[in-house]
Motif scaffolding. Structure first.
Motif, PDB file in Angstrom:
ATOM      1  N   GLY A 171      33.008  44.056 -51.624  1.00  0.00           N
ATOM      2  CA  GLY A 171      31.651  44.594 -51.683  1.00  0.00           C
ATOM      3  C   GLY A 171      31.049  44.620 -50.190  1.00  0.00           C
ATOM      4  O   GLY A 171      30.612  45.810 -49.885  1.00  0.00           O
ATOM      5  N   ASP A 172      31.296  43.631 -49.475  1.00  0.00           N
ATOM      6  CA  ASP A 172      30.752  43.611 -48.217  1.00  0.00           C
ATOM      7  C   ASP A 172      31.405  44.532 -47.353  1.00  0.00           C
ATOM      8  O   ASP A 172      30.868  44.950 -46.079  1.00  0.00           O
TER       9      ASP A 172
ATOM     10  N   ARG B  61      37.864  53.011 -54.753  1.00  0.00           N
ATOM     11  CA  ARG B  61      37.503  52.178 -55.888  1.00  0.00           C
ATOM     12  C   ARG B  61      38.707  51.158 -56.036  1.00  0.00           C
ATOM     13  O   ARG B  61      39.887  51.780 -56.082  1.00  0.00           O
TER      14      ARG B  61
ATOM     15  N   GLU C 125      34.213  49.840 -53.752  1.00  0.00           N
ATOM     16  CA  GLU C 125      33.662  49.645 -54.971  1.00  0.00           C
ATOM     17  C   GLU C 125      34.505  48.968 -55.936  1.00  0.00           C
ATOM     18  O   GLU C 125      35.726  49.744 -56.183  1.00  0.00           O
TER      19      GLU C 125
ATOM     20  N   LEU D 121      35.132  39.803 -55.072  1.00  0.00           N
ATOM     21  CA  LEU D 121      34.176  40.882 -55.328  1.00  0.00           C
ATOM     22  C   LEU D 121      33.226  40.809 -54.347  1.00  0.00           C
ATOM     23  O   LEU D 121      32.881  41.977 -53.599  1.00  0.00           O
TER      24      LEU D 121
END
Length: 226
Positions: free
Chosen positions: A22-23, A3, A27, A18
């Motif tokens: 994310g890819d 995270r 998170e 982001l």
């Protein structure tokens, strides 16, 4: 899933970060201003943070400094358009773990985050206890024996600050600066007394030994023994 908390006010930059993180399976939680970012950092316990230096509400270095004073050691990558040596040194001395100057390549940002996550971290206490009073720093909950305390976020932060400094006299000025982050102390305010009154009512129930004490003319103290 790892995270990451991103505190960045530029929407275009934030969206690019982001998408990239994310890819790659991270998170990511995003805060667009300093005040919201500090609250999220305290509440969500991320594995790492990316913090822009210049933010509305509260600048990034103040966020980092505040977290370090609260003994929160989450690794932080500082982002900034200020790339001079003095600026980088200040960012690191404030408590940042790495510093990346804008503009930057996303692949380098990811590499730096991965490097921070590989560093050994200090074992952090997840619970604090004074007598029958216990705080869970992950869940942000408090109990007095078997009784759960219904605390507002500010009340929890105030109580956590006192528990970490039990048996130490805390003046109103200290509490205003450290818990409310006032840059100056107003000449007259009953803010501390109002919040402390509510907190004492919740912590010290009927028939229980008093933990929070008012030291007349000086401040307050949370005593481990009555």
């Amino acid at each position: 899933m790892t995270r990451i908390l991103l505190i960045e006010d530029d929407t275009e930059t934030a969206e690019a970060i982001l998408a990239e993180l994310g890819d790659r399976g991270f998170e990511v939680q995003w805060a667009g201003n300093g005040v919201d970012g500090l609250d999220r950092a305290r509440a969500s316990s991320p594995d790492a943070m990316i913090v822009d230096r210049m933010l509305p509400g509260m600048n990034g270095l103040t966020i980092i400094e505040t977290l370090r004073k609260d003994h929160i050691r989450t690794p932080v990558l500082v982002l900034s358009a200020l790339g001079a040596v003095d600026d980088r040194v200040r960012g690191l001395r404030t408590g940042g773990d790495d510093y990346l100057t804008k503009p930057f390549a996303l692949v380098e940002l990811v590499a730096r985050i991965e490097a921070l996550l590989r560093r050994p971290t200090e074992r952090r206490a997840t619970r604090l206890q004074v007598g029958s009073l216990e705080l869970d720093l992950i869940e942000r909950t408090a109990r007095r024996g078997e009784r759960r305390l219904d605390l507002l976020p500010r009340e929890f932060r105030l109580l956590e600050y006192m528990v970490r400094r039990n048996d130490q006299l805390l003046t109103r000025a200290m509490l205003l600066e450290e818990v409310w982050h006032y840059k100056f102390v107003p000449a007259t305010t009953n803010l501390i007394d109002v919040h402390m009154g509510r907190l004492r009512h919740k912590v010290d129930g009927p028939g229980e030994a008093q933990l929070i004490h008012n030291v007349r003319g000086s401040g307050f103290v949370l005593r481990s023994r009555s």
